[in-house]
Design an enzyme around this catalytic site. Structure first.
Site, PDB file in Angstrom:
ATOM      1  N   ASP A 149      41.574  76.150  37.363  1.00 45.33           N
ATOM      2  CA  ASP A 149      41.222  75.780  38.735  1.00 45.33           C
ATOM      3  C   ASP A 149      42.218  76.326  39.748  1.00 45.33           C
ATOM      4  O   ASP A 149      42.055  76.145  40.945  1.00 45.33           O
ATOM      5  CB  ASP A 149      41.155  74.242  38.837  1.00 45.33           C
ATOM      6  CG  ASP A 149      40.582  73.765  40.158  1.00 45.33           C
ATOM      7  OD1 ASP A 149      39.611  74.365  40.641  1.00 45.33           O
ATOM      8  OD2 ASP A 149      41.114  72.791  40.728  1.00 45.33           O
ATOM      9  N   SER A 190      37.094  72.366  45.564  1.00 45.16           N
ATOM     10  CA  SER A 190      36.223  72.598  44.413  1.00 45.16           C
ATOM     11  C   SER A 190      35.114  71.545  44.410  1.00 45.16           C
ATOM     12  O   SER A 190      35.369  70.362  44.646  1.00 45.16           O
ATOM     13  CB  SER A 190      37.018  72.491  43.105  1.00 45.16           C
ATOM     14  OG  SER A 190      38.083  73.419  43.087  1.00 45.16           O
ATOM     15  N   GLN A 237      32.470  78.066  38.771  1.00 46.90           N
ATOM     16  CA  GLN A 237      32.854  77.039  39.739  1.00 46.90           C
ATOM     17  C   GLN A 237      32.220  77.337  41.082  1.00 46.90           C
ATOM     18  O   GLN A 237      32.080  78.499  41.474  1.00 46.90           O
ATOM     19  CB  GLN A 237      34.373  76.975  39.898  1.00 46.90           C
ATOM     20  CG  GLN A 237      34.857  75.864  40.809  1.00 46.90           C
ATOM     21  CD  GLN A 237      36.365  75.813  40.915  1.00 46.90           C
ATOM     22  OE1 GLN A 237      36.955  76.511  41.738  1.00 46.90           O
ATOM     23  NE2 GLN A 237      37.003  74.999  40.087  1.00 46.90           N
TER      24      GLN A 237
END
Length: 306
Positions: free
Chosen positions: A207, A231, A281
């Site tokens: 991430d 995110s 993502q």
């Protein structure tokens, strides 16, 4: 007397406290961030799921949603639901709760190792990590010194990051730049030999830079931000065993950005060129508050304070 290494601090962060059956508590460091780093929550949630899998089944996929921003310094409770224990697959659902509110949920699937046919796309031809500057050194080279926030971040950073392409520092350098980014990573220090720790550490790292690819055509990766980024969801597929304290290449690209959302996908390769993890993502990209147009005030509406 020296303190723990960055890798040791990461292992400690992922070492959850079991407070009841299927319930775990994770620490959230006091940091000068507006919200808890999403990779931390995803990594800790996966630890909680993995702790409830009795058989030796490595995780093969996870799917997660970031629902609310986590509060730094406040412990996070992870509640695990044992959805299924089959002959080959095990499924767990995890809810992350902070101050009574759900901030994150994750579903993870674990697979008993089996044999089968194999193929993969080749790893891109990129320079070796040793030939590339460390991120902190590249920032120092450009700015002359490392600003205090970057210095603090560099001291606590658990991963050595080395971008394949040199960083761009102004919008003038972005002309014609494609939405792609490549970075070598590895944990700074040993993570031990528990495969679950390595999987969760890489989940943490996944991430860190993935949304870079979305931002590249519109703003430099380092420096003043034009957009506030968050995110929204995160998915990973784990293909092969690996160690997160050895070099891995994170290839990232963004096929689409629209409607204040950007989609990014990543392929992670080990040093030998094996594809070990695939990632997807979606992120939210809104103009930074200072760049947003003023909100229209409705009649009889009280102006916001502060």
């Amino acid at each position: 007397m020296t303190g723990p290494s960055p890798a040791e601090r990461l292992v400690d962060l992922l070492d959850l406290e079991e407070i009841d059956l299927n319930i775990f508590r994770g620490q959230s460091p006091h940091e000068s961030l507006q919200r808890v780093f999403g990779g931390q929550v995803a990594g800790q949630a996966l630890v909680a799921a993995g702790r409830t899998v009795e058989q030796q089944r490595p995780v093969h996929s996870l799917h997660a949603y970031f629902l609310r921003p986590g509060i730094p310094g406040v412990p996070i409770v992870y509640q695990v639901e044992r959805v299924r224990d089959g002959r080959s697959f095990t499924t767990r659902r995890v809810i992350a709760v902070q101050r009574g509110r759900t901030i994150f949920n994750l579903t993870a699937s674990f697979h008993l190792p089996e044999t089968g046919f194999e193929h993969q796309l080749p790893m891109p031809d990129v320079p070796d990590p040793e030939s590339l500057p460390k991120l902190a050194d590249e920032i120092r080279e450009h700015l002359g010194s490392l600003p205090e926030p970057f210095e603090r971040m560099a001291r606590r950073q658990a991963f050595d990051l080395r971008y394949v392409e040199r960083l761009r520092w102004s919008t003038a350098e972005l002309e014609g730049v494609e939405p792609r980014s490549s970075v070598w990573m590895r944990a700074i220090g040993s993570l031990g030999d528990d495969p679950l720790v390595h999987t969760c550490a890489l989940t943490y790292a996944s991430d860190m830079t993935l949304l870079d690819a979305v931002r590249l055509p519109v703003e430099p990766l380092w420096g003043a931000r034009a957009f506030d980024t968050a995110s929204l969801d995160h998915a990973m597929w784990f293909h092969r065993p690996f160690r997160a304290d050895e070099w891995f290449l994170y290839e990232q690209e963004s096929p689409m950005a629209t409607g204040a959302r950007g989609l990014a996908r990543g392929q992670i390769y080990d040093r030998a060129g094996h594809l070990i993890v695939s990632v997807m993502q979606e992120g939210l990209f809104r103009p930074h508050e200072s760049n947003r147009p003023p909100r229209r005030q409705e009649p009889n509406e009280t102006p916001p304070s502060g």
